[in-house]
Design an enzyme around this catalytic site. Structure first.
Site, PDB file in Angstrom:
ATOM      1  N   VAL A  26       0.837  -1.197   0.000  1.00  0.00           N
ATOM      2  CA  VAL A  26       0.000   0.000   0.000  1.00  0.00           C
ATOM      3  C   VAL A  26       0.879   1.257   0.000  1.00  0.00           C
ATOM      4  CG1 VAL A  26      -1.807   1.257   1.223  1.00  0.00           C
ATOM      5  CG2 VAL A  26      -1.794  -1.251   1.218  1.00  0.00           C
ATOM      6  N   HIS A  27       0.492   2.203  -0.855  1.00  0.00           N
ATOM      7  CA  HIS A  27       1.203   3.484  -0.946  1.00  0.00           C
ATOM      8  C   HIS A  27       0.871   4.303   0.299  1.00  0.00           C
ATOM      9  CE1 HIS A  27       2.956   6.944  -3.204  1.00  0.00           C
ATOM     10  NE2 HIS A  27       2.101   7.642  -2.469  1.00  0.00           N
ATOM     11  N   HIS A  28       1.697   4.143   1.327  1.00  0.00           N
ATOM     12  CA  HIS A  28       1.419   4.777   2.613  1.00  0.00           C
ATOM     13  C   HIS A  28       2.722   4.884   3.392  1.00  0.00           C
ATOM     14  CE1 HIS A  28      -0.278   5.361   6.673  1.00  0.00           C
ATOM     15  NE2 HIS A  28      -1.363   5.803   6.048  1.00  0.00           N
TER      16      HIS A  28
END
EC number: 3.2.1.4
Length: 643
Positions: A536-538
């Site tokens: 996840v882009h986080h």
């Protein structure tokens, strides 16, 4: 049997009464004839004479009978004792079984209920946590059951051990705001706080509670969702002088990301929010009719959620009126993002008339003040919102376009209260346009493209389309429940008639796609199902929580790593697939793997609308009307509504 259609017009429902019921309801007892009375008397006399003869014969045989009884006396006592023993033993066994019988297990929750509990956890991961000097102790923690007695900082027992206190210096440079802009929610995979979509998220969540409060309680998430809303609402109260009768500015954003810049900021750096050490400028707006309108809507909607907390609810209503006044009275009105690339590159607002309608509707429901309803039913207001253009894009409910949600909310008033003249013309139009919006969601009309896997492309094939599908699923479910509650079985799309089940099927198909019923067989909700995105882009989820404080560029290696995130951000709905149903679990491409606050709010709303738990289904028809006074208008009945 004929019923009048409460939405205008008429329809016919045939009820064939069961033949047996009809026959039994018509049955009568005929009085006996003289001959029949004579027969009854003779029968009764015959029965009495027979009894006399029996007693005489019995007396003659008494002596013989007594001898027999004496001989059997001992045997009778033996048998009686045995019988008592058997009875006592049987009762003991029955009582014992009942006392040791285990309780039946609770019915298994459906997928939507399970997914709802998962999706709510995302908001806890996005909290900009702080010492909360202005809020209750309950507000200062991620979950109510793990509150910190120190009223603020997250404890070691927090359900998200990789999150801690952060953003403690946000807005500290503001001279007119004591304590700064501490709290609220980070928007997505970056560490910025965008007040426009944050306010929309709180409005949407509050709407879901107003409609489905009993269902949240049945599921066991009522206190949790209220905590989520209060955390965001308390922060929004800091973005302007909420105690004043009027204001001249409001704060619109915390943090910036400059294109092609090498200066440390929220775009250039890849750090956990707890490790931020670069400046985070605050954006100020002196003209913000859209932002102010959305904040007013959020506060008004939340006042209904916290209606039982009278003082707090009144505070929210006062603040909503103040910021609403600012939205309308600002000179030289322009969207809050106008000529500000720090905002426009992320959440560019395309107008503000939809926020006017949206905010006015919520303020009417929150206050019962007729002036808000009079404003919103002015035909010129609806025209200014470009409702006459009939473009497909105006049918898409989102953080930028509130119109589809606003007119559905106003249709609610016509459906259940039907105030009549002089409101009927515009309320009827809102209702008719809402029905057309629902028709546009049906695949056979081809208003929007669909992927081969079954996802409606409400953003015209652009990336990040799951959030729009989730919003549409919520609206469709709510409209279906309005029809069910008002005992209307369906609606027309031109000459075609559709049952409520058509809307429910659409809503379920979109949510099911998100939960894994798609060509990739992957759940786009992290933590739900056996297969979901791992990269996840986080920033917070991808950077290890190992006691080491990584500098601005020190986190790049985690951003570019192909290894799964060390921290699972449970509940995050990622951006989703492209228009070909393709999905790449790549951290560096946020168009596939980045979650957002508004996206998750829409999913939560759709899930609670579809969930079935402990027999709790449908809407709470009266909760939103708690402040609305009855309409005592000497008005003619509304004209027949035509789709």
């Amino acid at each position: 049997m004929h019923y009048s259609n409460r939405w205008g017009g008429s329809f016919e429902i045939q009820h064939d009464a069961p033949a047996e019921d009809q026959q039994s309801s018509n049955m009568q007892f005929d009085p006996p004839t003289p001959r029949r009375r004579k027969e009854l008397v003779e029968t009764q006399l015959g029965w009495l004479l027979a009894q006399r003869q029996y007693r005489k014969k019995n007396k003659e045989n008494c002596a013989e009978f007594c001898v027999s009884v004496c001989k059997m006396k001992c045997l009778r006592w033996v048998l009686l004792a045995a019988l008592i023993s058997v009875v006592v033993t049987g009762i003991s066994m029955i009582v014992g079984r009942r006392m040791t019988k285990r309780e039946e297990p609770a019915p298994k929750a459906d997928n939507y209920t399970v997914a709802l509990s998962v999706a709510l956890q995302f908001f806890n991961a996005q909290k900009c946590t702080a010492s909360c000097p202005f809020a209750s102790q309950f507000r200062c923690n991620s979950f109510s059951h793990i509150m910190s007695k120190s009223a603020g900082h997250l404890t070691k027992n927090n359900a998200l051990p990789w999150r801690g206190d952060s953003g403690l210096q946000d807005g500290s440079e503001l001279s007119d705001l004591k304590g700064g802009l501490v709290g609220g929610y980070y928007d997505s995979g970056n560490n910025m706080k965008f007040h426009f979509p944050m306010a929309f998220s709180m409005t949407l969540l509050s709407w879901s509670v107003a409609e489905y409060g009993p269902k949240y309680k049945a599921i066991g998430e009522y206190n949790h969702i209220k905590d989520i809303i209060k955390w965001g609402i308390d922060y929004l109260l800091l973005t302007f002088n909420s105690s004043a009768p009027s204001i001249s500015k409001m704060y619109s954003q915390v943090g910036i990301s400059q294109r092609n810049s090498t200066n440390p900021d929220d775009g250039y750096c890849w750090q956990r929010p707890e490790d931020i050490n670069y400046p985070r400028p605050v954006q100020t707006s002196t003209s913000a009719p859209d932002l102010a309108g959305e904040v007013a809507a959020a506060l008004a909607a939340a006042s209904l959620v916290f209606k039982e907390e009278n003082a707090y609810s009144k505070r929210l209503v006062h603040a909503a009126k103040t910021v609403y006044r600012f939205a309308q009275e600002t000179v030289n009105k322009a969207p809050y993002s106008t000529e500000n690339q720090m905002i426009a590159q992320f959440y560019n607002s395309t107008g503000y008339w939809d926020e006017y309608i949206w905010a006015s509707a919520w303020l009417f429901y929150a206050t019962g003040n007729y002036s808000y309803l009079a404003f919103v039913t002015d035909p010129n207001i609806y025209k200014n919102a470009n409702a006459d253009l009939k473009k497909p894009g105006f049918r898409v409910f989102s953080w930028d376009n509130k119109l589809p949600g606003a007119i559905l909310l106003l249709s609610r008033l016509r459906i259940f209260l039907n105030p009549g003249y002089p409101l009927e013309d515009m309320l009827g139009r809102f209702h008719a346009d809402t029905s057309k919006n629902m028709c546009s969601y049906l695949r056979q009309f081809r208003v929007f493209n669909w992927t081969k896997g079954g996802l409606i492309q409400l953003n015209h094939g652009k990336p990040r389309q799951l959030q729009y599908a989730a919003n549409a699923a919520f609206l469709a479910s709510v409209y279906a429940d309005y029809m069910k509650e008002s005992r209307v079985p369906g609606w027309h799309c031109g000459s075609f008639y559709f049952n409520i089940s058509s809307l429910r099927s659409f809503a379920a198909s979109q949510v099911d796609y998100i939960l894994g019923a798609n060509p990739k067989n992957i759940s786009y909700l992290v933590g739900f199902g056996n297969k979901f995105p791992k990269n996840v882009h986080h920033r917070g989820a991808s950077t290890p929580h190992d006691g080491h404080k990584y500098p601005c560029t020190g986190g790049w290696k985690w951003r570019d790593s192909e290894a799964p995130n060390p921290n699972v951000i449970t509940g995050a709905m990622v951006s989703g697939p492209d228009k070909y149903d393709h999905f790449f679990d790549t951290r560096t491409d946020g168009d596939y793997t980045e979650p957002t606050l508004a996206g998750n709010a829409g999913l939560v709303a759709a899930l609670v609308a579809l969930a079935k738990s402990n027999g709790s289904e449908g809407i709470d028809k009266n909760a939103i009307f708690s402040s609305v006074q009855p309409f005592f208008l000497n008005s003619p009945p509304p004209s027949a509504w035509k789709p």
